[in-house]
Design a protein around this motif. Structure first.
Motif, short mmCIF file in Angstrom:
data_model
loop_
_atom_site.label_atom_id
_atom_site.label_comp_id
_atom_site.label_asym_id
_atom_site.label_seq_id
_atom_site.Cartn_x
_atom_site.Cartn_y
_atom_site.Cartn_z
N SER A 3 0.82 -1.21 0.00
CA SER A 3 0.00 0.00 0.00
C SER A 3 0.86 1.26 0.00
CB SER A 3 -0.91 0.01 1.22
OG SER A 3 -0.14 0.20 2.40
N LYS A 4 0.24 2.38 -0.42
CA LYS A 4 0.93 3.67 -0.42
C LYS A 4 1.30 4.09 1.00
CE LYS A 4 -1.02 5.50 -4.70
NZ LYS A 4 -1.86 6.57 -5.31
N ASN A 5 0.44 3.75 1.97
CA ASN A 5 0.73 4.10 3.36
C ASN A 5 1.97 3.36 3.87
OD1 ASN A 5 -1.31 5.95 3.71
ND2 ASN A 5 -2.77 4.46 4.55
N LYS A 6 2.11 2.09 3.48
CA LYS A 6 3.29 1.32 3.88
C LYS A 6 4.55 1.92 3.25
CE LYS A 6 2.31 -2.38 6.45
NZ LYS A 6 1.54 -1.70 7.49
N LYS A 8 4.99 4.99 2.36
CA LYS A 8 5.24 6.26 3.05
C LYS A 8 5.91 6.02 4.40
CE LYS A 8 2.89 10.48 4.58
NZ LYS A 8 1.57 11.17 4.71
N GLN A 9 5.44 5.01 5.13
CA GLN A 9 6.03 4.68 6.43
C GLN A 9 7.49 4.26 6.27
OE1 GLN A 9 5.24 0.87 8.37
NE2 GLN A 9 4.65 1.98 10.23
N SER A 12 9.69 7.17 5.50
CA SER A 12 9.84 8.09 6.64
C SER A 12 11.00 7.67 7.55
CB SER A 12 8.55 8.15 7.46
OG SER A 12 8.37 6.98 8.26
N TYR A 18 11.55 9.76 12.96
CA TYR A 18 10.53 8.75 12.72
C TYR A 18 11.00 7.36 13.15
CZ TYR A 18 8.07 12.39 10.17
OH TYR A 18 7.41 13.56 9.85
#
Length: 251
Positions: A3-6, A8-9, A12, A18
């Motif tokens: 996923s895009k969220n993964k 991004k994480q 980071s 982070y």
């Protein structure tokens, strides 16, 4: 698919704030990830089908796994040439471990270059040195460039960050404190002990005056170049390798 969220994480975690917030760091490549998996269970593995097929029996149930194509891995990886697998590991806390007065250790005073720290960790692993003590202004061991430069040795060498002046002051008298200084004794003629702390300094400034004052046995790696047109100094990782080699050769 990842996923895009993964993504991004993962990206980071290039930044220390982070890494500290999420208590995670990135490791990439079969060697580094494989070595770390012997010590810690990753929180997340992002890997190609080929890598997962070869290593499925080593992955614990609690680890999240994302199978990706080589093209997808390149969007996640921090490397120019991704190496089949990327994993997120919990940060390892080594601060509470006690040092034995019989051991040999490295202390780093303000080493700034990630490649140098990673190489020094690899050198320590090679020479059987299990602990490196770093000043707070030394580069973060979980910087992805440091982790990559260790080539898996980060799994076998404990790293801790301390107030180095207080730390050395507290161990003085319990074990010898060595350091590389321009006014030191020729390391090739010096009788070295099997235990002690070896202090290595910053790339540009060497060992700080505060730490220099606490060194019992200053060491010099002499140059064999007689010409005035010569190198001013050695790279700190190269110097560390020479010093560690001499300590191990003398025992």
């Amino acid at each position: 698919m990842i996923s895009k969220n993964k993504i991004k994480q993962i990206h980071s975690l290039k930044q220390k704030k982070y890494r500290d917030e999420l208590n995670l760091f990135i490791a990439e490549g079969p060697k580094t990830v494989g070595d770390l998996m012997h010590r810690k269970t990753p929180k997340l593995i992002v890997a190609t089908h080929e890598w997962l097929e070869r290593n499925h029996d080593k992955i614990k149930k609690e680890c999240e796994v994302c199978e990706v194509s080589s093209e997808e891995l390149s969007t996640v990886s921090l490397l120019k040439s991704p190496q089949q697998v990327l994993a997120l590991f919990p940060i390892i806390n080594n601060d509470e471990q006690q040092l034995s007065a019989e051991g040999l250790y490295i202390a780093l005073d303000g080493v700034q270059d990630p490649g140098n720290l990673g190489t020094i960790i690899r050198i320590a692993d090679w020479f059987g040195i299990k602990e490196i003590v770093c000043s707070h202004d030394t580069v973060d061991v979980y910087n992805p460039k440091v982790v990559q430069a260790t080539m898996g040795s980060i799994a076998r060498v404990n790293i801790r960050y301390v107030n180095l002046q207080d730390f050395i002051r507290n161990i003085k008298g319990k074990m010898p404190v060595y350091g590389t200084l321009l006014n030191g004794e020729n390391i090739y003629k010096k009788s070295l002990t099997s235990n002690g702390i070896i202090v290595m300094g910053n790339e540009g400034n060497g060992i700080s005056p505060e730490i220099r004052a606490l060194i019992d046995s200053p060491l010099l790696i002499p140059t064999f170049q007689q010409s005035k047109d010569k190198a001013d100094s050695l790279n700190v990782a190269v110097a560390t390798a020479i010093v560690c080699s001499e300590f191990r050769r003398n025992v």
